[in-house]
Design an enzyme around this catalytic site. Structure first.
Site, PDB file in Angstrom:
ATOM      1  N   SER A 105      37.012 -45.273  -4.758  1.00 51.40           N
ATOM      2  CA  SER A 105      37.510 -43.988  -5.265  1.00 51.40           C
ATOM      3  C   SER A 105      37.809 -44.116  -6.750  1.00 51.40           C
ATOM      4  O   SER A 105      38.072 -45.225  -7.247  1.00 51.40           O
ATOM      5  CB  SER A 105      38.802 -43.609  -4.544  1.00 51.40           C
ATOM      6  OG  SER A 105      39.437 -42.508  -5.177  1.00 51.40           O
TER       7      SER A 105
ATOM      8  N   TYR B 291      47.240 -46.047  -1.256  1.00 47.59           N
ATOM      9  CA  TYR B 291      45.805 -45.711  -1.193  1.00 47.59           C
ATOM     10  C   TYR B 291      45.049 -46.249  -2.411  1.00 47.59           C
ATOM     11  O   TYR B 291      44.013 -46.906  -2.278  1.00 47.59           O
ATOM     12  CB  TYR B 291      45.668 -44.189  -1.097  1.00 47.59           C
ATOM     13  CG  TYR B 291      44.245 -43.678  -1.138  1.00 47.59           C
ATOM     14  CD1 TYR B 291      43.453 -43.668   0.007  1.00 47.59           C
ATOM     15  CD2 TYR B 291      43.693 -43.184  -2.323  1.00 47.59           C
ATOM     16  CE1 TYR B 291      42.146 -43.191  -0.028  1.00 47.59           C
ATOM     17  CE2 TYR B 291      42.396 -42.701  -2.367  1.00 47.59           C
ATOM     18  CZ  TYR B 291      41.628 -42.706  -1.219  1.00 47.59           C
ATOM     19  OH  TYR B 291      40.335 -42.235  -1.264  1.00 47.59           O
TER      20      TYR B 291
HETATM   21  P1  NAD Z   1      37.194 -37.520   5.892  1.00 48.39           P
HETATM   22  O1  NAD Z   1      38.533 -37.268   6.436  1.00 48.39           O
HETATM   23  O2  NAD Z   1      36.143 -36.536   6.200  1.00 48.39           O
HETATM   24  O3  NAD Z   1      36.664 -38.948   6.347  1.00 48.39           O
HETATM   25  C1  NAD Z   1      37.512 -40.045   6.544  1.00 48.39           C
HETATM   26  C2  NAD Z   1      37.259 -40.551   7.947  1.00 48.39           C
HETATM   27  O4  NAD Z   1      37.967 -41.774   8.121  1.00 48.39           O
HETATM   28  C3  NAD Z   1      37.736 -39.657   9.058  1.00 48.39           C
HETATM   29  O5  NAD Z   1      36.770 -38.705   9.414  1.00 48.39           O
HETATM   30  C4  NAD Z   1      37.988 -40.652  10.179  1.00 48.39           C
HETATM   31  O6  NAD Z   1      36.916 -40.651  11.086  1.00 48.39           O
HETATM   32  C5  NAD Z   1      38.041 -41.990   9.496  1.00 48.39           C
HETATM   33  N1  NAD Z   1      39.265 -42.698   9.849  1.00 48.39           N
HETATM   34  C6  NAD Z   1      40.486 -42.574   9.300  1.00 48.39           C
HETATM   35  N2  NAD Z   1      41.349 -43.398   9.937  1.00 48.39           N
HETATM   36  C7  NAD Z   1      40.647 -44.042  10.904  1.00 48.39           C
HETATM   37  C8  NAD Z   1      40.963 -45.012  11.877  1.00 48.39           C
HETATM   38  N3  NAD Z   1      42.211 -45.519  11.986  1.00 48.39           N
HETATM   39  N4  NAD Z   1      39.984 -45.434  12.722  1.00 48.39           N
HETATM   40  C9  NAD Z   1      38.730 -44.933  12.628  1.00 48.39           C
HETATM   41  N5  NAD Z   1      38.368 -44.016  11.709  1.00 48.39           N
HETATM   42  C10 NAD Z   1      39.312 -43.591  10.857  1.00 48.39           C
HETATM   43  O7  NAD Z   1      37.369 -37.696   4.318  1.00 48.39           O
HETATM   44  P2  NAD Z   1      36.389 -38.167   3.138  1.00 48.39           P
HETATM   45  O8  NAD Z   1      37.008 -37.630   1.925  1.00 48.39           O
HETATM   46  O9  NAD Z   1      34.988 -37.862   3.443  1.00 48.39           O
HETATM   47  O10 NAD Z   1      36.602 -39.732   3.128  1.00 48.39           O
HETATM   48  C11 NAD Z   1      35.529 -40.651   3.150  1.00 48.39           C
HETATM   49  C12 NAD Z   1      35.754 -41.738   2.135  1.00 48.39           C
HETATM   50  O11 NAD Z   1      35.717 -41.189   0.832  1.00 48.39           O
HETATM   51  C13 NAD Z   1      37.082 -42.451   2.237  1.00 48.39           C
HETATM   52  O12 NAD Z   1      36.882 -43.841   2.029  1.00 48.39           O
HETATM   53  C14 NAD Z   1      37.872 -41.881   1.095  1.00 48.39           C
HETATM   54  O13 NAD Z   1      38.865 -42.768   0.625  1.00 48.39           O
HETATM   55  C15 NAD Z   1      36.780 -41.710   0.077  1.00 48.39           C
HETATM   56  N6  NAD Z   1      37.103 -40.813  -1.016  1.00 48.39           N
HETATM   57  C16 NAD Z   1      37.304 -39.497  -0.800  1.00 48.39           C
HETATM   58  C17 NAD Z   1      37.626 -38.688  -1.866  1.00 48.39           C
HETATM   59  C18 NAD Z   1      37.862 -37.217  -1.699  1.00 48.39           C
HETATM   60  O14 NAD Z   1      38.279 -36.570  -2.651  1.00 48.39           O
HETATM   61  N7  NAD Z   1      37.608 -36.643  -0.549  1.00 48.39           N
HETATM   62  C19 NAD Z   1      37.731 -39.223  -3.150  1.00 48.39           C
HETATM   63  C20 NAD Z   1      37.523 -40.575  -3.341  1.00 48.39           C
HETATM   64  C21 NAD Z   1      37.211 -41.365  -2.260  1.00 48.39           C
END
Ligand code: NAD
Ligand code: MG
Length: 298
Positions: free
Chosen positions: A190, A203
């Site tokens: 991130s 985080y």
């Molecule tokens: P999202 O909520 O759609 O996806 C995250 C997923 O993590 C969830 O769908 C869930 O299935 C899984 N998860 C969480 N805890 C879990 C557990 N204990 N066991 C199994 N699965 C688990 O959100 P996203 O934003 O698509 O996140 C995906 C990645 O992108 C993450 O690594 C997040 O840190 C990163 N990210 C997101 C953003 C943003 O702005 N959305 C920014 C930077 C990084």
């Protein structure tokens, strides 16, 4: 022809019809309950055989970035194993349909990545169910906003590290013995790794750890022909942000401070993962590909 990821558009105006609003969800959050649905590329991602016959495992594949990656991988010709929490079954079903529509295999392994036994079972199921494994995407994450250090519980700190860092370690460790030369590991970091928000201490620290782990592992695995890379998203519209990832009142302005002036959509992340998964990035390892709306990075 319908617009796809190759259609020229003004990136400042893309998705201008999506106005994110204040909202909150309990648990991991569901895409199906987002007031403004995220775009996973369902109607736009066009594959061109870049991952033909490949076998991929993706965590957090039910929604957000992981879901967009799952759809793209399938349309590029890969079979996919999807990891997600049992309470996200509804979101996962939709993505499984998309993968099947692409003519590829979709195997679901719901469970909790904070459990090392589950992580090992996930890898074993992928290897057995797909007849091997050559792409591993560690993308699941926990992100809970807490204003003050005094209010950040040891339990949350621990769970965030288990979900974001330990699971990546357990899954990589279980997967590597099965990976043959040409295989790739992609970890989701991130912009928080280098621009930590004051309310995301735990985080942001895990995301910096993911970068360091990946750069080290990339060097370790290079002689074995296995590449390790990172995608570092900026603000992307996903359930994570509405399920405690941000204070709800900040969601209407989410992503507006990026140079492109808007949040990204999961669909805009998928091509970065496809590039790093496919042999076209054969000389790229230990790299972090930032997909963040133009914010400068180290
Ligand atoms: P999202 O909520 O759609 O996806 C995250 C997923 O993590 C969830 O769908 C869930 O299935 C899984 N998860 C969480 N805890 C879990 C557990 N204990 N066991 C199994 N699965 C688990 O959100 P996203 O934003 O698509 O996140 C995906 C990645 O992108 C993450 O690594 C997040 O840190 C990163 N990210 C997101 C953003 C943003 O702005 N959305 C920014 C930077 C990084
Ligand atoms: Mg989800």
């Amino acid at each position: 022809m319908a617009p796809d990821q190759y259609t020229m558009q003004d990136p400042t105006q893309q998705y201008s019809d999506i106005d994110t609003t204040a909202q909150s969800q309990a648990g991991p959050g569901l895409d199906s309950r987002l007031k403004e649905h995220a775009d996973h590329g369902e109607d736009s991602y066009r594959g061109s055989g870049r991952l033909t016959g490949r076998k991929a495992l993706i965590t957090g594949a039910d929604s957000g970035i992981g879901a967009a990656v799952a759809i793209a991988f399938a349309r590029e010709g890969a079979d996919v194993v999807l990891s997600y929490l049992p309470e996200e079954e509804e979101d996962a079903r939709w993505i499984v349909e998309m993968i099947k529509d692409a003519g590829r295999k979709a195997l679901t392994v719901p469970g909790d990545v904070t459990d090392p036994e589950y992580c090992r079972r996930l890898v074993d199921t992928a290897v057995e169910g797909l007849g091997g494994l050559d792409i591993v995407v560690n993308n699941a994450a926990k992100q809970q906003f807490v204003d003050k250090l005094e209010d950040l519980s040891e339990e949350q700190f621990d769970e965030t590290f288990k979900t974001n860092v330990y699971a990546m370690f357990w899954i990589c460790k279980a997967a590597v013995p099965h990976l043959t030369p040409g295989s790739t590991i992609i970890n989701t970091s991130s912009i928080q790794a280098y621009q930590p928000s004051p309310g995301l201490l735990d985080y942001a620290t895990t995301k910096a750890s993911i970068n360091a782990f990946s750069k080290g592992l990339a060097q370790q695995l290079a002689p074995r022909g296995i590449r390790v890379n990172v995608v570092a998203p900026g603000p992307i519209w996903t359930p994570l942000q509405t399920a405690g990832g941000q204070p709800p009142e900040e969601l209407p302005e989410f992503g507006e401070s990026t140079p492109l002036g808007r949040p990204g959509q999961p669909a805009e992340l998928a091509p970065a993962f496809v590039f790093l998964a496919s042999p076209e990035s054969s000389y790229v390892s230990g790299e972090t590909l930032n997909v963040n709306g133009g914010s400068p990075t180290p």
